[in-house]
Write an enzyme that holds these catalytic residues in place. Sequence first.
Site, PDB file in Angstrom:
ATOM      1  CE1 TYR B 230       0.616   0.344   4.543  1.00 34.52           C
ATOM      2  CE2 TYR B 230      -0.388  -1.823   4.411  1.00 34.52           C
ATOM      3  CZ  TYR B 230       0.327  -0.880   5.122  1.00 34.52           C
ATOM      4  OH  TYR B 230       0.745  -1.175   6.389  1.00 34.52           O
ATOM      5  NE  ARG B 375       7.273   7.820   8.138  1.00 36.27           N
ATOM      6  CZ  ARG B 375       6.873   6.571   8.010  1.00 36.27           C
ATOM      7  NH1 ARG B 375       7.760   5.573   8.070  1.00 36.27           N
ATOM      8  NH2 ARG B 375       5.611   6.273   7.799  1.00 36.27           N
TER       9      ARG B 375
END
Lengths: 402, 402
Positions: B230, B375
């Site tokens: 995913y 991130r």
Amino acid sequence: MSTSARRVAAELDASDPLAPYRDRFLPADDVVAYLDGNSLGRTPRATAERLASFVTDEWARRLIRGWDEGWLDLPVDVGDELGAAVLGAAAGQTLVADSTTVNLFKVLHAACGLRPGRDEIVASAADFPTDRYVVEQVAAQRSMTVRWLQPDLVENVTPDVLGEVLGERTAVVSLSHVDYRSSALLDLPALTEQIHDSGALAVWDLCHSAGVVPTNLDEAGVDLAVGCTYKFLNAGPGAPAFLYVAREHLATADQPIMGWFSAADLFEMADAYRAATDVRRMLSGTPNVLGIVAVQCGVQLVAEAGIDAVRAKSTRLTSYLIDLLDEAGATVLSPRAADRRGSHVSIQVPDAAEAGRRLVEAGVIPDVRRPDLLRLGLSPLSTSFAEVLDGFDVLRSVVLPS
Amino acid sequence: MSTSARRVAAELDASDPLAPYRDRFLPADDVVAYLDGNSLGRTPRATAERLASFVTDEWARRLIRGWDEGWLDLPVDVGDELGAAVLGAAAGQTLVADSTTVNLFKVLHAACGLRPGRDEIVASAADFPTDRYVVEQVAAQRSMTVRWLQPDLVENVTPDVLGEVLGERTAVVSLSHVDYRSSALLDLPALTEQIHDSGALAVWDLCHSAGVVPTNLDEAGVDLAVGCTYKFLNAGPGAPAFLYVAREHLATADQPIMGWFSAADLFEMADAYRAATDVRRMLSGTPNVLGIVAVQCGVQLVAEAGIDAVRAKSTRLTSYLIDLLDEAGATVLSPRAADRRGSHVSIQVPDAAEAGRRLVEAGVIPDVRRPDLLRLGLSPLSTSFAEVLDGFDVLRSVVLPS
């Protein structure tokens, strides 16, 4: 088929309160009669629409934000909907995730862990293969012994059969609510009570009853349960399964595949694992959102129709088919009493694989269980009496001895 | 942002051979820059079309016949496509099914079983939580000990760090190819060789590299691996994961969740379980067909673009972003050498949750790792240099100290 038989089927359909639900499913190719709803349910139109909108409006447009906007709670939310509509389970005890096999593995380990000092699992040698395999491996992994019941396929597991092996060493009894071959419906409340009287826990596999037979898990005091959603819940091939943990066990049921989704705080990412204190503790990895959305659609269709109305039509359908089969001299394996069977009817034939091939060629789709069983699954929301008659008509001409 | 910076980004996009792939994805809402492809990849247009046609043309029209018309082989077929396009794995060693957590559970048990007499699992204390939880539980279930590596987050697990704990007692070493926080890319071939020299098996988690860094599993001699689909494989939220078993272990790798799909003959339904002799032995229950179809679409997109071209753009994107961040004085955690990092760039900020909220409000979607990490995931098929610049621009004004 005679005109009078046609008329009877038409009258049954005319008086069927669930008849309008037939239009809620997408059409199939080349099918005279689909008699395999017990293996794979048909496709709700709402599911096709909902999946398309999920992909374009939720995944594509919301991207990672979707997790905070509802996806994180989907396993529990859809579990609650399933619990309310189908299982007779109050909120907070049911999850939708993983496969039935994985869920049974978790649930059996958890159940055995709740009965330390007892070293036997009781299960039925007639049960579905995956269930038997999982029972065997869990027992081996925990150095326990399996006591296999050897019931008659039709009578199946009765209090007498169970009573012979239940004892102080029994930790867990694992049974299927509806037998996958004969369609025998076990007396879940009575057997659960008997299991509790011995001090053991009751684990039920509801694969062949979920969505078509009310299970009333809370009322019956069932400890843990699992089941699939791709049969009578119409959630699609290999759709995520469910599991149920009774409230009293939620704080203490420990399962062996702990992952970030079963942790108390998903995003804490701490050094030490702390299990969630609610039913999420039975999750493992990231749940399949698309699959759970399809389960939700299937559950909502049953919720709308009402599980009692579904069950009522199911018994009418199976009784109707059994009468036809009896008249034609077929060897019906399934129980005669409507309250003792699920929503499929099994007949014995000399060569089930060959009979299945001939039926499919003629547009009638049954389920084949080698070597000698045809299972005819009747799905109350999508099967009409006329369809049963059409299927029977073909069955009689291509399979039954003349 | 200055005109010259804009011009640089435009030039980089103009010379990007993968630029046309941006149009292969559906649009998102209110997004200036989507910098979270490392958490959830965007939605390929082809996937939306394929899922819709799967539901109406395969599930609805073919119903149970679909299993014989291809679904049964999907976990292996899509595994093979993934193996060829992404993993450097010859056919017959890769499966798509279940979640990464469940697959890691299976694979670690299998690996430990292949090294009887050795009682230690080596893993990194810096690894993703699910991995650490699974390592701990598998060790406990097998009465083994975990030797935790304590690497520097950026240098991560080097041969020196690993060499300190490897020994005759080491059964299995479980490592992640790309660190989920720092983006450090481990030297998979060298570490695998070192692990083999000690007589242990190498298990790799490829979640953060699959689809964006070539892994060459066969060439490196990796024993077993898992990963998710995913992120850079764009298969949707919670899409089925994959696992890999090297050919030499296929006949002997025993996993603990045996079900009907891992049996030698799915429909034999015999009393005794016989494991499949091929990679199917790692399956358990009925695989989620819809989810695997989505994985196939994502894999085919990477296959079409070519994993080497994807990797080349990935390093260009991350280098470009790091240059911008450096100029602005951000605290970049990720390795400076392009060949030592994956496809996300991490920066340290005082309060990541608060920074994340502000960015999302301004249309820039990062990934937050509490307490202090943002991130920034760059997905080569869907991220442009202009998008990186747009995202950086917002980041600088709302997050970075002025």
